[in-house]
Design a protein around this motif. Structure first.
Motif, PDB file in Angstrom:
ATOM      1  N   PHE A  94     -17.788  12.438  39.232  1.00 32.14           N
ATOM      2  CA  PHE A  94     -16.717  11.568  39.721  1.00 32.14           C
ATOM      3  C   PHE A  94     -17.238  10.159  39.925  1.00 32.14           C
ATOM      4  O   PHE A  94     -18.444   9.921  40.062  1.00 32.14           O
ATOM      5  N   ALA A  95     -16.302   9.210  39.941  1.00 36.09           N
ATOM      6  CA  ALA A  95     -16.635   7.812  40.230  1.00 36.09           C
ATOM      7  C   ALA A  95     -16.615   7.602  41.738  1.00 36.09           C
ATOM      8  O   ALA A  95     -15.764   8.153  42.445  1.00 36.09           O
ATOM      9  N   LEU A  96     -17.537   6.777  42.210  1.00 37.23           N
ATOM     10  CA  LEU A  96     -17.747   6.615  43.647  1.00 37.23           C
ATOM     11  C   LEU A  96     -17.836   5.138  43.994  1.00 37.23           C
ATOM     12  O   LEU A  96     -18.566   4.375  43.348  1.00 37.23           O
ATOM     13  N   LEU A  97     -17.079   4.732  45.010  1.00 39.46           N
ATOM     14  CA  LEU A  97     -17.111   3.362  45.528  1.00 39.46           C
ATOM     15  C   LEU A  97     -17.496   3.394  46.991  1.00 39.46           C
ATOM     16  O   LEU A  97     -16.990   4.219  47.755  1.00 39.46           O
ATOM     17  N   GLY A  98     -18.382   2.475  47.387  1.00 37.01           N
ATOM     18  CA  GLY A  98     -18.753   2.349  48.785  1.00 37.01           C
ATOM     19  C   GLY A  98     -18.747   0.896  49.205  1.00 37.01           C
ATOM     20  O   GLY A  98     -19.214   0.032  48.463  1.00 37.01           O
ATOM     21  N   HIS A  99     -18.207   0.632  50.385  1.00 33.53           N
ATOM     22  CA  HIS A  99     -18.174  -0.731  50.916  1.00 33.53           C
ATOM     23  C   HIS A  99     -19.119  -0.843  52.098  1.00 33.53           C
ATOM     24  O   HIS A  99     -19.179   0.048  52.946  1.00 33.53           O
ATOM     25  N   ASP A 100     -19.897  -1.949  52.155  1.00 34.14           N
ATOM     26  CA  ASP A 100     -20.747  -2.234  53.312  1.00 34.14           C
ATOM     27  C   ASP A 100     -21.692  -1.043  53.544  1.00 34.14           C
ATOM     28  O   ASP A 100     -22.431  -0.669  52.646  1.00 34.14           O
ATOM     29  N   ALA A 101     -21.683  -0.456  54.734  1.00 36.50           N
ATOM     30  CA  ALA A 101     -22.548   0.698  54.978  1.00 36.50           C
ATOM     31  C   ALA A 101     -22.168   1.884  54.101  1.00 36.50           C
ATOM     32  O   ALA A 101     -23.012   2.747  53.809  1.00 36.50           O
ATOM     33  N   GLY A 102     -20.906   1.927  53.670  1.00 42.41           N
ATOM     34  CA  GLY A 102     -20.513   2.970  52.723  1.00 42.41           C
ATOM     35  C   GLY A 102     -21.247   2.853  51.410  1.00 42.41           C
ATOM     36  O   GLY A 102     -21.432   3.840  50.701  1.00 42.41           O
ATOM     37  N   ALA A 103     -21.691   1.633  51.066  1.00 41.05           N
ATOM     38  CA  ALA A 103     -22.507   1.447  49.869  1.00 41.05           C
ATOM     39  C   ALA A 103     -23.883   2.068  50.049  1.00 41.05           C
ATOM     40  O   ALA A 103     -24.484   2.578  49.091  1.00 41.05           O
ATOM     41  N   THR A 104     -24.413   2.031  51.281  1.00 37.01           N
ATOM     42  CA  THR A 104     -25.682   2.707  51.569  1.00 37.01           C
ATOM     43  C   THR A 104     -25.519   4.209  51.414  1.00 37.01           C
ATOM     44  O   THR A 104     -26.369   4.890  50.816  1.00 37.01           O
ATOM     45  N   LEU A 105     -24.432   4.741  51.948  1.00 34.50           N
ATOM     46  CA  LEU A 105     -24.150   6.170  51.799  1.00 34.50           C
ATOM     47  C   LEU A 105     -23.988   6.537  50.329  1.00 34.50           C
ATOM     48  O   LEU A 105     -24.511   7.567  49.872  1.00 34.50           O
ATOM     49  N   ALA A 106     -23.286   5.695  49.575  1.00 40.14           N
ATOM     50  CA  ALA A 106     -23.106   5.969  48.145  1.00 40.14           C
ATOM     51  C   ALA A 106     -24.444   6.000  47.419  1.00 40.14           C
ATOM     52  O   ALA A 106     -24.674   6.840  46.537  1.00 40.14           O
ATOM     53  N   GLN A 107     -25.346   5.089  47.781  1.00 39.94           N
ATOM     54  CA  GLN A 107     -26.673   5.084  47.161  1.00 39.94           C
ATOM     55  C   GLN A 107     -27.453   6.343  47.518  1.00 39.94           C
ATOM     56  O   GLN A 107     -28.135   6.933  46.668  1.00 39.94           O
ATOM     57  N   ALA A 108     -27.360   6.761  48.791  1.00 37.18           N
ATOM     58  CA  ALA A 108     -28.057   7.976  49.206  1.00 37.18           C
ATOM     59  C   ALA A 108     -27.532   9.180  48.435  1.00 37.18           C
ATOM     60  O   ALA A 108     -28.305  10.036  47.971  1.00 37.18           O
ATOM     61  N   TYR A 109     -26.214   9.248  48.278  1.00 37.68           N
ATOM     62  CA  TYR A 109     -25.632  10.369  47.521  1.00 37.68           C
ATOM     63  C   TYR A 109     -26.124  10.350  46.073  1.00 37.68           C
ATOM     64  O   TYR A 109     -26.513  11.392  45.528  1.00 37.68           O
ATOM     65  N   ALA A 110     -26.103   9.173  45.457  1.00 33.83           N
ATOM     66  CA  ALA A 110     -26.553   9.076  44.062  1.00 33.83           C
ATOM     67  C   ALA A 110     -28.020   9.446  43.925  1.00 33.83           C
ATOM     68  O   ALA A 110     -28.425  10.058  42.921  1.00 33.83           O
ATOM     69  N   ALA A 111     -28.836   9.080  44.918  1.00 32.99           N
ATOM     70  CA  ALA A 111     -30.260   9.419  44.877  1.00 32.99           C
ATOM     71  C   ALA A 111     -30.474  10.923  45.037  1.00 32.99           C
ATOM     72  O   ALA A 111     -31.363  11.506  44.408  1.00 32.99           O
ATOM     73  N   MET A 112     -29.640  11.559  45.870  1.00 41.95           N
ATOM     74  CA  MET A 112     -29.786  12.983  46.144  1.00 41.95           C
ATOM     75  C   MET A 112     -29.132  13.857  45.076  1.00 41.95           C
ATOM     76  O   MET A 112     -29.577  14.977  44.807  1.00 41.95           O
ATOM     77  N   TYR A 113     -28.072  13.328  44.467  1.00 40.11           N
ATOM     78  CA  TYR A 113     -27.308  14.089  43.460  1.00 40.11           C
ATOM     79  C   TYR A 113     -27.064  13.194  42.243  1.00 40.11           C
ATOM     80  O   TYR A 113     -25.915  12.856  41.924  1.00 40.11           O
ATOM     81  N   PRO A 114     -28.110  12.782  41.551  1.00 43.47           N
ATOM     82  CA  PRO A 114     -27.956  11.790  40.481  1.00 43.47           C
ATOM     83  C   PRO A 114     -27.095  12.260  39.311  1.00 43.47           C
ATOM     84  O   PRO A 114     -26.607  11.426  38.548  1.00 43.47           O
ATOM     85  N   GLN A 115     -26.887  13.554  39.184  1.00 46.71           N
ATOM     86  CA  GLN A 115     -26.081  14.076  38.073  1.00 46.71           C
ATOM     87  C   GLN A 115     -24.589  13.989  38.353  1.00 46.71           C
ATOM     88  O   GLN A 115     -23.777  14.189  37.437  1.00 46.71           O
ATOM     89  N   ARG A 116     -24.191  13.671  39.571  1.00 51.54           N
ATOM     90  CA  ARG A 116     -22.771  13.730  39.942  1.00 51.54           C
ATOM     91  C   ARG A 116     -21.979  12.455  39.662  1.00 51.54           C
ATOM     92  O   ARG A 116     -20.869  12.522  39.143  1.00 51.54           O
ATOM     93  N   PRO A 117     -22.453  11.251  40.015  1.00 49.23           N
ATOM     94  CA  PRO A 117     -21.623  10.059  39.803  1.00 49.23           C
ATOM     95  C   PRO A 117     -21.503   9.687  38.320  1.00 49.23           C
ATOM     96  O   PRO A 117     -22.489   9.701  37.574  1.00 49.23           O
ATOM     97  N   THR A 118     -20.292   9.351  37.909  1.00 52.23           N
ATOM     98  CA  THR A 118     -20.068   8.820  36.561  1.00 52.23           C
ATOM     99  C   THR A 118     -20.113   7.293  36.563  1.00 52.23           C
ATOM    100  O   THR A 118     -20.474   6.666  35.576  1.00 52.23           O
TER     101      THR A 118
END
Length: 287
Positions: A94-118
């Motif tokens: 799925f596509a993922l957008l994060g704003h401000d601290a949500g961008a930090t969370l989005a980066q953490a998710y991508a680092a932990m689950y790199p196969q998931r974000p499109t």
């Protein structure tokens, strides 16, 4: 309001805006703050008119209950909640957008689950995860000293460091709010007026809790393995996180593109909704 059960059986909630469309996959959108009610995202500049947005309420915000264990407010644990939401929605990727601290969370998710974000869209991110705090936000703020709101905002910024009473903090935040926007007109005033009631002090305090240097470096190493396209959006009037932070974030992700927006502050969809929506949508549709 729809809900899902996460890894510790907590029931967390999310909103769905816009119509489902098989040709346009949904965009999962993460609020910042940290610990701010995701209602401030609105419909992200009317993006929900043509694409479905899925907006989770993180623990202790919106309709999601507070965490029984404060350590679960830390953003790597919030990334596990996001993975539970993905599984609940039945999305392989799925596509993922994060704003401000949500961008930090989005980066953490991508680092932990790199196969998931499109696709990964990081809007006005800070650079604490990259280990460097930039100073250009102050430069942007001081460059606007000739605007009529500036003296009151400057005084409020200084008083916020000493304020402890929540009602006083809320008043000072509104006085300082113009620094977060490209201009100070009715849409910006209305958006800023809601901030005080949307803040969650406990989730905010727990966001970085337990994320030591070893954990930070491990997440950075994970970012180097993220292969999906990444768009970093910054605003040249963002006196909250500035623009250099976005450049640092982009440098830690292979193939990331930085898109600076002119006349835009920390909330691009409020200042220039049409521009913001078109930039993000063009990126999401790019083959």
């Amino acid at each position: 309001m729809p809900h899902f059960r996460t890894y510790d059986d907590a029931e967390l909630h999310y909103r769905v805006l816009g119509p489902a469309d098989a040709a346009l996959p949904p965009l999962v959108c993460l609020a910042g703050g940290p610990g701010r009610d995701a209602a401030y995202l609105g419909d992200l500049g009317e993006m929900a008119a043509h694409r479905q947005l899925i907006i989770p309420d993180s623990r202790g915000t919106g309709d999601s209950p507070p965490a029984a264990d404060p350590s679960r407010y830390a953003f790597p644990r919030l990334a596990e909640d996001l993975e539970a939401l993905r599984a609940h929605l039945g999305l392989e990727r799925f596509a993922l957008l994060g704003h401000d601290a949500g961008a930090t969370l989005a980066q953490a998710y991508a680092a932990m689950y790199p196969q998931r974000p499109t696709r990964l869209v990081l809007v006005c991110p800070g650079s604490r995860l990259q280990g460097e705090l930039t100073d250009d936000a102050r430069e942007i703020f001081e460059a606007r000293a000739d605007e009529e709101w500036w003296p009151a905002a400057s005084a409020a910024v200084q008083q916020l460091a000493e304020a402890s009473d929540l009602s006083e903090v809320r008043e000072l935040l509104f006085a300082a709010a113009p620094l977060a926007y490209g201009r100070w007109e009715e849409p910006q005033r209305a958006h800023a007026a809601a901030e005080g009631a949307q803040l969650g002090p406990v989730p905010r305090a727990g966001f970085w809790q337990g994320v030591d240097e070893q954990a930070r470096l491990a997440l950075l190493a994970g970012l180097a393995r993220v292969t999906c396209p990444v768009l970093v959006v910054t605003g040249d009037r963002d006196a909250v996180t500035g623009m250099r932070a976005g450049e640092l974030v982009a440098s830690s992700l292979p193939g990331a593109t930085v898109r600076p927006l002119h006349g835009v502050g920390h909330y691009p969809w409020v200042d220039e909704p049409g521009l913001f929506g078109s930039v993000v949508e063009d990126f999401l549709r790019t083959a």
